[in-house]
Design a protein around this motif. Structure first.
Motif, PDB file in Angstrom:
ATOM      1  N   MET A 134       1.063  -0.969  -0.003  1.00  0.00           N
ATOM      2  CA  MET A 134      -0.073  -0.106  -0.005  1.00  0.00           C
ATOM      3  C   MET A 134       1.071   1.374   0.052  1.00  0.00           C
ATOM      4  O   MET A 134       1.837   1.758   0.425  1.00  0.00           O
ATOM      5  N   LYS A 135      -0.196   2.036  -0.713  1.00  0.00           N
ATOM      6  CA  LYS A 135       0.906   3.242  -0.411  1.00  0.00           C
ATOM      7  C   LYS A 135      -0.339   4.773  -0.362  1.00  0.00           C
ATOM      8  O   LYS A 135      -0.683   4.257  -1.033  1.00  0.00           O
ATOM      9  N   ILE A 136       0.103   5.153   1.029  1.00  0.00           N
ATOM     10  CA  ILE A 136      -0.830   6.823   1.423  1.00  0.00           C
ATOM     11  C   ILE A 136      -0.539   7.816   0.963  1.00  0.00           C
ATOM     12  O   ILE A 136      -0.877   8.521   0.801  1.00  0.00           O
ATOM     13  N   ASN A 137       1.139   7.667   0.619  1.00  0.00           N
ATOM     14  CA  ASN A 137       1.447   9.512  -0.427  1.00  0.00           C
ATOM     15  C   ASN A 137       1.152   8.676  -2.281  1.00  0.00           C
ATOM     16  O   ASN A 137       2.138   7.606  -2.399  1.00  0.00           O
ATOM     17  N   PHE A 138       0.112   9.412  -2.725  1.00  0.00           N
ATOM     18  CA  PHE A 138       0.120   8.732  -4.199  1.00  0.00           C
ATOM     19  C   PHE A 138      -0.325  10.217  -4.847  1.00  0.00           C
ATOM     20  O   PHE A 138      -1.149  11.207  -4.429  1.00  0.00           O
ATOM     21  N   THR A 139      -0.158  10.341  -6.258  1.00  0.00           N
ATOM     22  CA  THR A 139      -0.755  10.747  -6.912  1.00  0.00           C
ATOM     23  C   THR A 139      -1.593  10.496  -8.371  1.00  0.00           C
ATOM     24  O   THR A 139      -0.966   9.396  -8.738  1.00  0.00           O
ATOM     25  N   GLY A 140      -2.448  10.646  -8.965  1.00  0.00           N
ATOM     26  CA  GLY A 140      -3.154   9.904 -10.283  1.00  0.00           C
ATOM     27  C   GLY A 140      -3.726   8.530  -9.265  1.00  0.00           C
ATOM     28  O   GLY A 140      -4.712   8.966  -8.056  1.00  0.00           O
ATOM     29  N   THR A 141      -3.673   8.046 -10.513  1.00  0.00           N
ATOM     30  CA  THR A 141      -4.639   6.799 -10.448  1.00  0.00           C
ATOM     31  C   THR A 141      -4.130   5.946  -9.131  1.00  0.00           C
ATOM     32  O   THR A 141      -3.199   5.888  -8.135  1.00  0.00           O
ATOM     33  N   ASN A 142      -5.238   5.333  -8.719  1.00  0.00           N
ATOM     34  CA  ASN A 142      -4.898   4.782  -6.468  1.00  0.00           C
ATOM     35  C   ASN A 142      -4.627   3.322  -6.811  1.00  0.00           C
ATOM     36  O   ASN A 142      -4.813   2.614  -7.762  1.00  0.00           O
ATOM     37  N   PRO A 143      -3.051   3.489  -6.981  1.00  0.00           N
ATOM     38  CA  PRO A 143      -2.169   1.873  -7.045  1.00  0.00           C
ATOM     39  C   PRO A 143      -2.692   1.298  -6.616  1.00  0.00           C
ATOM     40  O   PRO A 143      -2.411   0.013  -6.686  1.00  0.00           O
ATOM     41  N   ASN A 144      -3.374   1.165  -5.144  1.00  0.00           N
ATOM     42  CA  ASN A 144      -3.549  -0.104  -3.740  1.00  0.00           C
ATOM     43  C   ASN A 144      -5.055  -0.359  -3.935  1.00  0.00           C
ATOM     44  O   ASN A 144      -4.898  -1.718  -3.937  1.00  0.00           O
TER      45      ASN A 144
END
Length: 247
Positions: free
Chosen positions: A202-212
């Protein structure tokens, strides 16, 4: 043989609880908590650091606005050490973590029962990318706290968490012995489990499409395989019980 049948019955009772949760689609659900929806839906106006979840969220925009503007949320403050408010960089990472908690539609595979005043469920042992944990740690290691587990141990007599008698405020780097993994794993009573970036995480810091989304789907498929194995075992146990009872 009798002991085996008793074990089978116990497994049957336990697995029925596990397999019969009222989350029929764990990839399209929200855990049961005070401000969570039943199912994630688009929320185009999520506030500030929660905006990455706007395409599908378990939170509402007014919820995200409220905790961006207040240092106390549902009776909890990060600033529990007198004279030592969190630095802006550390606060931002805890805010991203809170956005995940309130908004993420991807906690389904890790939902577990947790009956307290603000929720009936939580997520636990959710895989967090090492790189995310390291960045969070770097932002907070020079800030102050009095406990290594914020999920329990605080004094709540004032209605807001304060440091218990006998504890002292110290740097995160001292509290966690300069161990970023210990910090991420322990700070919320093992909501997170740090894993290498080479694994789905999981990533709590991202931009754009949700990678989770893809991460949750990966682990949901693994869980489904395990549950099918349990079901087959239970069917076999039931058959053996039937044969035994007829003899």
């Amino acid at each position: 043989m009798t002991n085996f049948l008793l074990l089978a019955l116990l497994l049957l009772s336990y697995c029925c609880v596990v397999l019969c949760r009222d989350h029929p689609n764990i990839l399209d659900t929200c855990f049961d908590a005070k401000y969570h929806k039943l199912k994630p839906v688009p929320e185009p106006n999520l506030h500030g650091l929660c905006s990455p979840w706007k395409s599908r969220a378990c939170c509402e925009s007014n919820t995200t606005l409220a905790f961006h503007l207040n240092d106390v949320w549902i009776g909890f403050t990060w600033n529990h050490c007198p004279g030592h408010n969190l630095s802006e960089s550390c606060r931002n990472w805890f805010m991203k973590d809170l956005c995940f908690y309130e908004c993420s539609p991807n906690t389904g595979p890790w939902i577990t029962e947790h009956k307290i005043s603000i929720r009936n469920e939580r997520f636990q042992h959710t895989p967090l990318c090492t790189s995310q944990c390291t960045s969070w740690w770097e932002a907070c290691k020079d800030d102050y706290t009095c406990l290594d587990n914020w999920g329990k141990g605080f004094n709540w007599t004032t209605g807001v968490n304060t440091c218990p008698v006998g504890t002292t405020c110290q740097l995160f780097s001292q509290m966690f012995k300069n161990n970023a993994t210990a910090f991420c794993n322990q700070i919320w009573d093992y909501s997170w489990k740090v894993v290498p970036d080479t694994r789905p995480c999981m990533k709590i810091n991202f931009t754009g499409t949700n990678p989770n989304d893809a991460v949750a789907e990966y682990y949901a498929n693994i869980n489904a395989t395990g549950k099918n194995t349990i079901k087959h075992f239970l069917l076999l146990a039931a058959l053996l019980m039937s044969v035994y009872s007829n003899n």
